[in-house]
Write an enzyme that holds these catalytic residues in place. Structure first.
Site, PDB file in Angstrom:
ATOM      1  CD  GLU A 160     -24.358  -1.282   7.435  1.00  0.00           C
ATOM      2  OE1 GLU A 160     -23.495  -1.947   6.834  1.00  0.00           O
ATOM      3  OE2 GLU A 160     -24.203  -0.886   8.611  1.00  0.00           O
ATOM      4  CG  ASN A 161     -25.436  -6.895   3.135  1.00  0.00           C
ATOM      5  OD1 ASN A 161     -24.416  -7.569   3.197  1.00  0.00           O
ATOM      6  ND2 ASN A 161     -25.483  -5.792   2.401  1.00  0.00           N
ATOM      7  CD1 TRP A 162     -29.393  -7.401   9.039  1.00  0.00           C
ATOM      8  CD2 TRP A 162     -30.485  -9.260   8.420  1.00  0.00           C
ATOM      9  NE1 TRP A 162     -28.827  -8.463   9.700  1.00  0.00           N
ATOM     10  CE2 TRP A 162     -29.481  -9.621   9.349  1.00  0.00           C
ATOM     11  CE3 TRP A 162     -31.305 -10.271   7.900  1.00  0.00           C
ATOM     12  CZ2 TRP A 162     -29.270 -10.924   9.758  1.00  0.00           C
ATOM     13  CZ3 TRP A 162     -31.087 -11.580   8.316  1.00  0.00           C
ATOM     14  CH2 TRP A 162     -30.088 -11.892   9.232  1.00  0.00           C
ATOM     15  CG  ASN A 172     -21.072 -11.740  -5.243  1.00  0.00           C
ATOM     16  OD1 ASN A 172     -19.945 -11.809  -5.700  1.00  0.00           O
ATOM     17  ND2 ASN A 172     -21.377 -12.153  -4.024  1.00  0.00           N
ATOM     18  NE  ARG A 232     -15.898  -2.291  -1.873  1.00  0.00           N
ATOM     19  CZ  ARG A 232     -16.784  -1.704  -1.098  1.00  0.00           C
ATOM     20  NH1 ARG A 232     -16.388  -0.974  -0.097  1.00  0.00           N
ATOM     21  NH2 ARG A 232     -18.073  -1.822  -1.316  1.00  0.00           N
ATOM     22  CB  SER A 270     -22.883  -5.547   6.078  1.00  0.00           C
ATOM     23  OG  SER A 270     -23.998  -4.992   5.418  1.00  0.00           O
ATOM     24  CG  HIS A 330     -25.260 -13.284  -3.788  1.00  0.00           C
ATOM     25  ND1 HIS A 330     -24.343 -12.266  -3.633  1.00  0.00           N
ATOM     26  CD2 HIS A 330     -26.479 -12.688  -3.755  1.00  0.00           C
ATOM     27  CE1 HIS A 330     -24.980 -11.108  -3.516  1.00  0.00           C
ATOM     28  NE2 HIS A 330     -26.277 -11.339  -3.584  1.00  0.00           N
ATOM     29  CG  ASP A 344     -18.774  -4.462  -3.942  1.00  0.00           C
ATOM     30  OD1 ASP A 344     -19.925  -4.916  -4.063  1.00  0.00           O
ATOM     31  OD2 ASP A 344     -18.534  -3.244  -3.895  1.00  0.00           O
TER      32      ASP A 344
END
Ligand code: FPP
Length: 222
Positions: A60-62, A15, A179, A58, A30, A13
């Site tokens: 959800e990242n789309w 970036n 994390r 993930s 990234h 996490d």
């Protein structure tokens, strides 16, 4: 019985925050994150870690801005393309995530090909198993596993039946979850597999990860 090697998992996490602090676009964060991942992968191999699993992208990242998604996808292609380096280090590449033929799968074919090739071309390697979670969501994994387990369960679904139907049933439970970026949350990552894991949260953003920080995380295991 010989103790098995360790399984370390990372939620990479920060970036975006790393980039923002430097006045750079998120995509630069990234790109820097990929170098941090290379450092962590080498450190893990050097320390004889058995399995390293990272959350690359993930389900959800789309919904992120298109240009950012495109950049992250291209980075995965590049990562999965670092085959000489991975083979030189005897690393076996592995992938977990939504199957490409599942409804809702959006993984472009060039990323599919890069994943398949990396997995196929490193399958003989006997060192660390490096798993990238790409288009991955733990709840989706568990829902699919439950459905598959129910389809051939005569006497009800037991925990073992569910475990046998995860994306990769051969992944052992996670020993240590790291994390970065000061977020002390788990998110939708390896919810089944982190049973019993120790957790290391660090304020460092992912691009600032180092071998020393990796060692600090390992120290949590005592
Ligand atoms: C989180 O930073 C990281 C990701 C979305 C994962 C992508 C990771 C990389 C591209 C690093 C290299 C790894 C691979 C597998 C190619 P964020 O954007 O959520 O940061 P923020 O929370 O600060 O905005």
């Amino acid at each position: 019985m010989a103790e098995r090697k360790l399984h370390v998992a990372c939620i990479m996490d920060g970036n975006g925050r790393w980039a923002r602090r430097r006045g750079l676009p998120r995509t630069a964060g990234h790109t820097a994150g990929e170098e941090a991942l290379a450092i962590v992968t080498r450190a893990a191999g050097d320390r004889d870690i058995g399995w390293l699993t990272v959350f690359g992208f993930s389900t959800e990242n789309w919904i992120r801005p298109r240009a950012e998604v495109r950049h992250i996808l291209a980075m995965h292609k590049k990562l999965f393309g670092r085959l000489d380096e991975l083979n030189a280090n005897n690393v076996r590449v592995n992938w977990i995530g939504r199957r490409f033929d599942e409804p809702g799968s959006r993984t472009p074919s060039y990323v599919q090909r890069a994943i398949k090739r990396a997995v196929d071309d490193t399958t003989q390697n006997t060192g660390m198993v490096f798993t990238v979670a790409f288009d991955y969501g733990s709840r989706a994994e568990l829902a699919r596993a439950a459905q598959l387990a129910a389809a051939d369960a005569a006497n009800g679904v037991q925990p073992n039946d569910l475990a046998a139907n995860l994306y990769d049933a051969s992944l052992p439970d996670v020993d240590l979850l790291i994390r970065t970026s000061g977020e002390s949350r788990i998110s939708n990552f390896l919810l089944w597999q982190i049973n019993g894991a120790k957790v290391h949260f660090t304020e460092r953003t992912w691009p600032d990860m180092s071998a020393e920080e990796f060692d600090r995380a390992l120290a949590v295991l005592g």
